[in-house]
Design a protein around this motif. Sequence first.
Motif, PDB file in Angstrom:
ATOM      1  N   ILE A  37       0.864  -1.177   0.000  1.00  0.00           N
ATOM      2  CA  ILE A  37       0.000   0.000   0.000  1.00  0.00           C
ATOM      3  C   ILE A  37       0.903   1.230   0.000  1.00  0.00           C
ATOM      4  O   ILE A  37       1.558   1.549   0.984  1.00  0.00           O
ATOM      5  CB  ILE A  37      -0.933   0.010   1.230  1.00  0.00           C
ATOM      6  N   ASN A  38       0.995   1.870  -1.150  1.00  0.00           N
ATOM      7  CA  ASN A  38       1.853   3.046  -1.364  1.00  0.00           C
ATOM      8  C   ASN A  38       3.342   2.723  -1.181  1.00  0.00           C
ATOM      9  O   ASN A  38       4.140   3.603  -0.828  1.00  0.00           O
ATOM     10  CB  ASN A  38       1.455   4.193  -0.430  1.00  0.00           C
ATOM     11  N   CYS A  39       3.705   1.463  -1.393  1.00  0.00           N
ATOM     12  CA  CYS A  39       5.108   1.067  -1.322  1.00  0.00           C
ATOM     13  C   CYS A  39       5.282  -0.269  -2.027  1.00  0.00           C
ATOM     14  O   CYS A  39       4.307  -0.962  -2.322  1.00  0.00           O
ATOM     15  CB  CYS A  39       5.583   0.957   0.133  1.00  0.00           C
ATOM     16  N   ASP A  40       6.530  -0.625  -2.294  1.00  0.00           N
ATOM     17  CA  ASP A  40       6.859  -1.922  -2.868  1.00  0.00           C
ATOM     18  C   ASP A  40       7.117  -2.886  -1.713  1.00  0.00           C
ATOM     19  O   ASP A  40       8.047  -2.664  -0.928  1.00  0.00           O
ATOM     20  CB  ASP A  40       8.104  -1.800  -3.741  1.00  0.00           C
ATOM     21  N   PRO A  41       6.322  -3.951  -1.562  1.00  0.00           N
ATOM     22  CA  PRO A  41       6.501  -4.855  -0.418  1.00  0.00           C
ATOM     23  C   PRO A  41       7.839  -5.575  -0.396  1.00  0.00           C
ATOM     24  O   PRO A  41       8.282  -6.030   0.657  1.00  0.00           O
ATOM     25  CB  PRO A  41       5.337  -5.845  -0.570  1.00  0.00           C
TER      26      PRO A  41
END
Length: 313
Positions: A37-41
């Motif tokens: 969510i709003n980032c690369d995991p």
Amino acid sequence: MGGILKAVGGGNSHACNSLEDYLNQEEKVQNDERIGINCDPESFNDDFRLERAKHLIDKDARAYLHYVVSYRDTDGLTNKEILEQTKKLVEGIEKFKGHQIAIICHSDREHHPHTHVVVNAVNSETGKKLAFNKKDLEKAKELLIELDKELGIEQELKIREGYRSQSMKSYKALEKGELGDKNIWKVAIKNAVLESMEKAKSKDEFIKSLELKGYSVEWSDNRKHIVVSDSEGNKRRLSNIEKEYPALEGKLTKEGLEKRFSLNAIKENGVSLEELKVQYKVKSLKDLEQEKANSWKKEIKKTKTINRGGMEL
């Protein structure tokens, strides 16, 4: 039984980097079961760090908060469904809005499906640090109960609002951890040490395994005690763990750990415990561990020589 939400803790940027490496191990994540969510995991630490820099947050400040959502096999959910259920949960938590979140499903434990939730401690929109207290955690648990009901999953036992378990014993243990019991970190360190000890084949592997879990290790030839610290600065001597768990007596000393590492190395080379018993003329592993350190090392060398076709290493 329904899902269980557990607060694991948090840490600084260094701990966040170690956590990222640990959570994204290939053997733990199957079928690329990750959501960002709003980032690369897969690289959430870099994304979190950029947000902290943008808002001029000190690099040593708390970088993340870590939670785990777990289900039993009897709940009948697939890993994908658990991942989606976790996503619904974090999106429904008001205080998480505006924060970057990595959700990673671990599939390596056959009877314990679970997801890890890592939340950036800094809000991307306001730059404020996340304050998530016990009451917020209780509300999140209640939200998970409601989401489970939508899937037809009812809690097996509800002893107190926001908590559930299959027995009073497991309920008490869970409650202590979730309510932030001051000693729960001791159990976490103990479990991490035992898990690393079971697989490590050397001192370096043991230390690296703990670092990947977010812990640091003080193991020096000049000091008697081995000390393990978590990301919050809590320290634990392995000798104190032995005192609290009699079954571990002698196993967490330097000599005891080195013996275990040697045994792990032997087993990986294809020598079974039964073969060791015959070779060393002992009846049990306990008898084997009572050998003096020098004698043990000589026998290990003999075994390695046999495994390599008689060639000295």
